[in-house]
Design a protein around this motif. Sequence first.
Motif: not given
Length: 126
Positions: A53-61
Amino acid sequence: MTCSADGRPIDVTDIVTRLKGVSAAEEFFSVLGVAYDPKVLNVSRLHIMKRVGQYLAEEDFSGLPDQVIAARVRALLERAYGDFAVSSPLTHRVFKVLKDHDPDKACTTRRAFVPFDSVLKPFGRE
């Protein structure tokens, strides 16, 4: 299509919606075709999911095709799993309760101040 851990293609169609409907950690691994050791997942499941979840929060899809999103989310899940496959949850301390009780950090004692006068007042009198 992307290949799963067992070599079969995974379905990337509408992957974001499908992942939002998943509730168990095992389902995330299954949908994304990521292999895992049940012993590792049983010990660290919450930590792995918090870290991903922390890693995904840094992404822009936004605007990316499903195939790219699936590949990136899969890579992040593998990365999060890898963090805990080789070390314990105490090493990474992703949750606040573990961060606050880190034995390697200097202790900061917080005490509530209660004036001595208020302790001596009899009950019912102000």
